[in-house]
Design a protein around this motif. Sequence first.
Motif, short mmCIF file in Angstrom:
data_model
loop_
_atom_site.label_atom_id
_atom_site.label_comp_id
_atom_site.label_asym_id
_atom_site.label_seq_id
_atom_site.Cartn_x
_atom_site.Cartn_y
_atom_site.Cartn_z
N MET A 91 0.84 -1.21 0.00
CA MET A 91 0.00 0.00 0.00
C MET A 91 0.87 1.26 0.00
O MET A 91 1.88 1.31 0.71
CB MET A 91 -0.89 0.02 1.24
N PRO A 92 0.50 2.27 -0.79
CA PRO A 92 1.24 3.52 -0.75
C PRO A 92 1.01 4.23 0.58
O PRO A 92 0.07 3.93 1.32
CB PRO A 92 0.65 4.32 -1.91
N ILE A 93 1.89 5.19 0.88
CA ILE A 93 1.83 5.94 2.13
C ILE A 93 1.14 7.28 1.88
O ILE A 93 1.49 7.99 0.94
CB ILE A 93 3.25 6.18 2.68
N LEU A 94 0.18 7.63 2.72
CA LEU A 94 -0.45 8.94 2.61
C LEU A 94 0.50 10.00 3.16
O LEU A 94 0.82 9.99 4.34
CB LEU A 94 -1.78 8.97 3.37
N ILE A 95 0.94 10.90 2.31
CA ILE A 95 1.89 11.95 2.71
C ILE A 95 1.15 13.21 3.14
O ILE A 95 1.48 13.83 4.15
CB ILE A 95 2.84 12.28 1.55
N ASN A 96 0.14 13.61 2.37
CA ASN A 96 -0.62 14.82 2.67
C ASN A 96 -2.01 14.67 2.07
O ASN A 96 -2.15 14.27 0.92
CB ASN A 96 0.09 16.05 2.08
N ASP A 97 -3.04 15.02 2.85
CA ASP A 97 -4.41 14.80 2.36
C ASP A 97 -4.88 15.87 1.38
O ASP A 97 -5.97 15.75 0.81
CB ASP A 97 -5.39 14.68 3.53
N GLY A 98 -4.11 16.92 1.17
CA GLY A 98 -4.45 17.94 0.18
C GLY A 98 -5.44 18.98 0.66
O GLY A 98 -5.85 19.84 -0.12
N ALA A 99 -5.82 18.92 1.94
CA ALA A 99 -6.80 19.89 2.44
C ALA A 99 -6.24 21.30 2.49
O ALA A 99 -6.97 22.28 2.28
CB ALA A 99 -7.27 19.47 3.83
N ASP A 100 -4.95 21.42 2.74
CA ASP A 100 -4.29 22.73 2.80
C ASP A 100 -3.29 22.84 1.65
O ASP A 100 -2.27 22.13 1.65
CB ASP A 100 -3.57 22.90 4.14
N PRO A 101 -3.53 23.70 0.66
CA PRO A 101 -2.65 23.79 -0.50
C PRO A 101 -1.19 24.09 -0.15
O PRO A 101 -0.28 23.56 -0.79
CB PRO A 101 -3.26 24.91 -1.33
N GLU A 102 -0.95 24.94 0.85
CA GLU A 102 0.42 25.31 1.18
C GLU A 102 1.20 24.12 1.74
O GLU A 102 2.36 23.90 1.38
CB GLU A 102 0.43 26.47 2.17
N SER A 103 0.57 23.35 2.64
CA SER A 103 1.27 22.19 3.19
C SER A 103 1.43 21.11 2.12
O SER A 103 2.45 20.40 2.10
CB SER A 103 0.52 21.64 4.41
N TRP A 104 0.45 20.99 1.22
CA TRP A 104 0.57 20.04 0.10
C TRP A 104 1.76 20.42 -0.77
O TRP A 104 2.57 19.57 -1.15
CB TRP A 104 -0.71 20.04 -0.73
N TYR A 105 1.86 21.70 -1.09
CA TYR A 105 2.94 22.19 -1.96
C TYR A 105 4.31 21.96 -1.30
O TYR A 105 5.27 21.55 -1.97
CB TYR A 105 2.72 23.67 -2.24
N ALA A 106 4.38 22.18 0.01
CA ALA A 106 5.63 21.96 0.73
C ALA A 106 6.00 20.48 0.72
O ALA A 106 7.17 20.11 0.49
CB ALA A 106 5.50 22.46 2.16
#
Length: 202
Positions: free
Chosen positions: A1-16
């Motif tokens: 299974m792949p690892i969830l890195i970021n749920d995408g709810a916050d664009p800035e944290s996703w981008y980082a």
Amino acid sequence: MPILINDGADPESWYAAHGTGISASYISKAMTPSGRRDFIANYLNPPPLDSADSTRMGMYFEYGRRREAEFIGEWIETRYGIAPNVALWGHKGNPRFLATPDGRDPILGEIAEFKTSTTVLPKTIKREHRDQMTWQCLVMEQERCLYVHEQHDNFTPVNMPIAQWFYPDPERQQEMVSVATSLLFEIDMARENLRATGMMGK
């Protein structure tokens, strides 16, 4: 299974988080010598989230994202059970190998990639698109990816979307892993050199 890195709810944290590894869009561009040079330069000096040069911006990107939200995502989910996805995932063997497929079946894990274009669906999928899906299948541990194409004329849809299954080439996947591994090593070394000379923060 792949690892969830970021749920995408916050664009800035996703981008980082997206900037910590190599995604499908990155590796697809870095598979050529000129693309590799551009990738390294942009990786070491990423544009801000709201920059016109950012991979998250641009008229065509914004149109495609809007169509996914308004129609294509629901169209695919109704027919294939693949729900829209904004989460960033990492490969279980190397979490710096990243992917954000446009769609993901929350039960079966099957993935989809949406593309909007001013041209008809070509007989042969563009090399960059093939590489994107090849990488996404690797990271997400899937044997295929649903390729969805919608044509538009000046941002007005022309026809209904066309969907077809894409099956990645395992040899191409291994080639991409080799390129991505060497890229990450080169980038890490360049960052260390910049830190050592005081040109990059800790």
